[in-house]
Motif scaffolding. Structure first.
Motif, mmCIF file in Angstrom:
data_model
loop_
_atom_site.group_PDB
_atom_site.id
_atom_site.type_symbol
_atom_site.label_atom_id
_atom_site.label_comp_id
_atom_site.label_asym_id
_atom_site.label_seq_id
_atom_site.Cartn_x
_atom_site.Cartn_y
_atom_site.Cartn_z
ATOM 1 N N ASP A 205 0.832 -1.203 0.000
ATOM 2 C CA ASP A 205 0.000 0.000 0.000
ATOM 3 C C ASP A 205 0.865 1.252 0.000
ATOM 4 O O ASP A 205 0.611 2.217 0.734
ATOM 5 C CB ASP A 205 -0.960 0.008 1.194
ATOM 6 N N LEU A 206 1.903 1.228 -0.839
ATOM 7 C CA LEU A 206 2.803 2.362 -0.974
ATOM 8 C C LEU A 206 2.946 2.742 -2.436
ATOM 9 O O LEU A 206 2.712 1.932 -3.336
ATOM 10 C CB LEU A 206 4.190 2.023 -0.404
ATOM 11 N N GLN A 207 3.350 3.999 -2.665
ATOM 12 C CA GLN A 207 3.632 4.471 -4.005
ATOM 13 C C GLN A 207 5.080 4.130 -4.370
ATOM 14 O O GLN A 207 5.941 4.044 -3.486
ATOM 15 C CB GLN A 207 3.416 5.984 -4.094
ATOM 16 N N PRO A 208 5.368 3.947 -5.658
ATOM 17 C CA PRO A 208 6.724 3.542 -6.044
ATOM 18 C C PRO A 208 7.827 4.440 -5.498
ATOM 19 O O PRO A 208 8.880 3.950 -5.064
ATOM 20 C CB PRO A 208 6.670 3.586 -7.571
ATOM 21 N N HIS A 209 7.608 5.764 -5.483
ATOM 22 C CA HIS A 209 8.672 6.679 -5.048
ATOM 23 C C HIS A 209 8.964 6.566 -3.552
ATOM 24 O O HIS A 209 9.962 7.117 -3.071
ATOM 25 C CB HIS A 209 8.314 8.131 -5.410
ATOM 26 N N GLU A 210 8.114 5.844 -2.821
ATOM 27 C CA GLU A 210 8.313 5.668 -1.382
ATOM 28 C C GLU A 210 9.102 4.409 -1.046
ATOM 29 O O GLU A 210 9.346 4.116 0.125
ATOM 30 C CB GLU A 210 6.943 5.608 -0.675
ATOM 31 N N VAL A 211 9.504 3.664 -2.075
ATOM 32 C CA VAL A 211 10.067 2.329 -1.857
ATOM 33 C C VAL A 211 11.452 2.217 -2.495
ATOM 34 O O VAL A 211 11.697 2.733 -3.585
ATOM 35 C CB VAL A 211 9.133 1.244 -2.439
ATOM 36 N N VAL A 212 12.342 1.518 -1.789
ATOM 37 C CA VAL A 212 13.673 1.183 -2.292
ATOM 38 C C VAL A 212 13.755 -0.318 -2.513
ATOM 39 O O VAL A 212 13.341 -1.101 -1.649
ATOM 40 C CB VAL A 212 14.774 1.611 -1.301
ATOM 41 N N MET A 213 14.262 -0.718 -3.664
ATOM 42 C CA MET A 213 14.551 -2.127 -3.950
ATOM 43 C C MET A 213 16.036 -2.359 -3.765
ATOM 44 O O MET A 213 16.862 -1.622 -4.305
ATOM 45 C CB MET A 213 14.144 -2.452 -5.394
ATOM 46 N N VAL A 214 16.388 -3.390 -2.993
ATOM 47 C CA VAL A 214 17.786 -3.748 -2.767
ATOM 48 C C VAL A 214 18.031 -5.127 -3.361
ATOM 49 O O VAL A 214 17.365 -6.100 -2.988
ATOM 50 C CB VAL A 214 18.129 -3.759 -1.265
ATOM 51 N N GLY A 215 18.973 -5.214 -4.304
ATOM 52 C CA GLY A 215 19.245 -6.494 -4.945
ATOM 53 C C GLY A 215 20.681 -6.612 -5.388
ATOM 54 O O GLY A 215 21.438 -5.633 -5.381
ATOM 55 N N ASP A 216 21.061 -7.820 -5.811
ATOM 56 C CA ASP A 216 22.419 -8.031 -6.334
ATOM 57 C C ASP A 216 22.443 -8.064 -7.855
ATOM 58 O O ASP A 216 23.514 -8.011 -8.452
ATOM 59 C CB ASP A 216 23.018 -9.327 -5.776
ATOM 60 N N ASP A 217 21.280 -8.157 -8.485
ATOM 61 C CA ASP A 217 21.170 -8.230 -9.943
ATOM 62 C C ASP A 217 20.848 -6.840 -10.480
ATOM 63 O O ASP A 217 19.747 -6.319 -10.264
ATOM 64 C CB ASP A 217 20.073 -9.223 -10.322
ATOM 65 N N LEU A 218 21.799 -6.234 -11.173
ATOM 66 C CA LEU A 218 21.629 -4.857 -11.631
ATOM 67 C C LEU A 218 20.453 -4.712 -12.587
ATOM 68 O O LEU A 218 19.658 -3.778 -12.467
ATOM 69 C CB LEU A 218 22.915 -4.374 -12.308
ATOM 70 N N VAL A 219 20.313 -5.624 -13.535
ATOM 71 C CA VAL A 219 19.290 -5.479 -14.571
ATOM 72 C C VAL A 219 17.907 -5.848 -14.050
ATOM 73 O O VAL A 219 16.943 -5.082 -14.201
ATOM 74 C CB VAL A 219 19.657 -6.326 -15.803
ATOM 75 N N ASN A 220 17.787 -7.015 -13.429
ATOM 76 C CA ASN A 220 16.464 -7.510 -13.042
ATOM 77 C C ASN A 220 15.950 -6.918 -11.730
ATOM 78 O O ASN A 220 14.750 -6.660 -11.601
ATOM 79 C CB ASN A 220 16.490 -9.036 -12.949
ATOM 80 N N ASP A 221 16.827 -6.711 -10.763
ATOM 81 C CA ASP A 221 16.408 -6.126 -9.480
ATOM 82 C C ASP A 221 16.352 -4.605 -9.581
ATOM 83 O O ASP A 221 15.297 -3.988 -9.423
ATOM 84 C CB ASP A 221 17.382 -6.518 -8.358
ATOM 85 N N VAL A 222 17.519 -4.005 -9.835
ATOM 86 C CA VAL A 222 17.636 -2.550 -9.830
ATOM 87 C C VAL A 222 16.906 -1.933 -11.023
ATOM 88 O O VAL A 222 16.060 -1.052 -10.863
ATOM 89 C CB VAL A 222 19.122 -2.138 -9.819
ATOM 90 N N GLY A 223 17.226 -2.400 -12.233
ATOM 91 C CA GLY A 223 16.607 -1.829 -13.421
ATOM 92 C C GLY A 223 15.102 -2.036 -13.454
ATOM 93 O O GLY A 223 14.349 -1.122 -13.800
ATOM 94 N N GLY A 224 14.656 -3.241 -13.078
ATOM 95 C CA GLY A 224 13.227 -3.521 -13.053
ATOM 96 C C GLY A 224 12.488 -2.616 -12.091
ATOM 97 O O GLY A 224 11.408 -2.099 -12.399
#
Length: 271
Positions: A205-224
């Protein structure tokens, strides 16, 4: 330590989505092992008041068994907070009345109990590991090429992942082989699918700009995540490679040494 655009990425954070393999733990014999500091980092994050969810492309186990494995490692994680491709795919199959031919790991088969498969009209592939034999790939090819309108689902599209003894080939390469052979484009269920990320955001129940994604995969985690309007942070663990920091098209909002460092930055900003 962080490197990237600035520490702007920590401002206004209300929720965090975490990749799992390569961020919380490295898989391998005996189920794998936690990355140093990650168990404690999760405890601090879960106790911070931020909304936390886990987003994985794990398809070698049912979600329940996968979470049990992580709990044995010491992670305090509940099944309801973990989003993985198989449950999302099951919803799609039901909604579209599809019967799958499966090329998935033996330990994932329980997810498909009760699914009708007698007359397959689509193919589903996941990280099948040793089941990616020529015979099994050719059987999947035979189903697809025999359909008037072939439908191929891929549970993720990762190129490789890290186990304790090194990098391992992931489902993406086999997905590309079937795409090429059958002149079809796979429907990816899991990261980096926008629909998959949006289902997690709806649950938070959050907007995208309120959320951080933390991952090890640059393309699929970070880029996605960034394509959905979230901030994306890459940790230098798991499948991370130094060349990621000079990627021509995907630029992480920050690079952190590990999950513990990322959580430190997030919690300091939340004070």
């Amino acid at each position: 330590m962080a490197a990237g655009r600035s520490m702007e990425w920590v401002k206004g954070v209300k929720g965090v989505i975490l990749d799992m393999c390569g961020v919380l733990y490295d898989s391998g014999e005996g189920g794998g092992q936690p990355i140093p500091g990650s168990v404690e980092a999760i405890e601090r994050l879960m106790g911070s008041g931020l909304i936390v969810r886990f987003c994985t492309n794990e398809t070698q186990n049912t979600r329940e068994k996968f979470v049990q494995k992580l709990q044995r490692m010491g992670f305090n994680i509940s099944v309801s907070h973990v989003f993985s491709p198989a449950p999302a795919l099951l919803r799609i199959l039901r909604e579209r009345g599809l019967q799958p031919h499966l090329l998935v790991h033996d330990d994932l088969m329980a997810e498909f109990d009760g699914v009708e498969m007698t007359s397959p009209n689509c193919v589903v592939i996941g990280d099948a590991a040793d089941r990616f034999s020529y015979q099994n790939l050719n059987e999947a090819f035979g189903v697809l090429i025999g359909l008037e309108k072939p439908i191929l689902f891929s549970l993720g599209q990762g190129r490789y992942y890290k186990e304790t003894d090194g990098l391992k080939l992931d489902v993406g390469g086999f997905m590309k082989a079937l795409e090429y052979a059958c002149d079809v484009q796979a429907e990816v269920v899991g990261k980096p699918s926008a629909e998959f990320f949006q289902s997690v955001l709806r649950d938070m129940d959050l907007q995208p700009h309120e959320v951080v994604m933390v991952g090890d995969d640059l393309v699929n985690d970070v880029g996605g995540a960034q394509r959905c309007g979230m901030r994306g942070v890459q940790v230098r663990t798991g499948k991370y490679r130094p060349s990621d920091e000079q990627h021509p098209s995907v630029k992480a909002d920050a690079h952190m040494d590990d999950l513990a460092a990322a959580v430190d930055a997030i919690l300091i900003s939340d004070l």
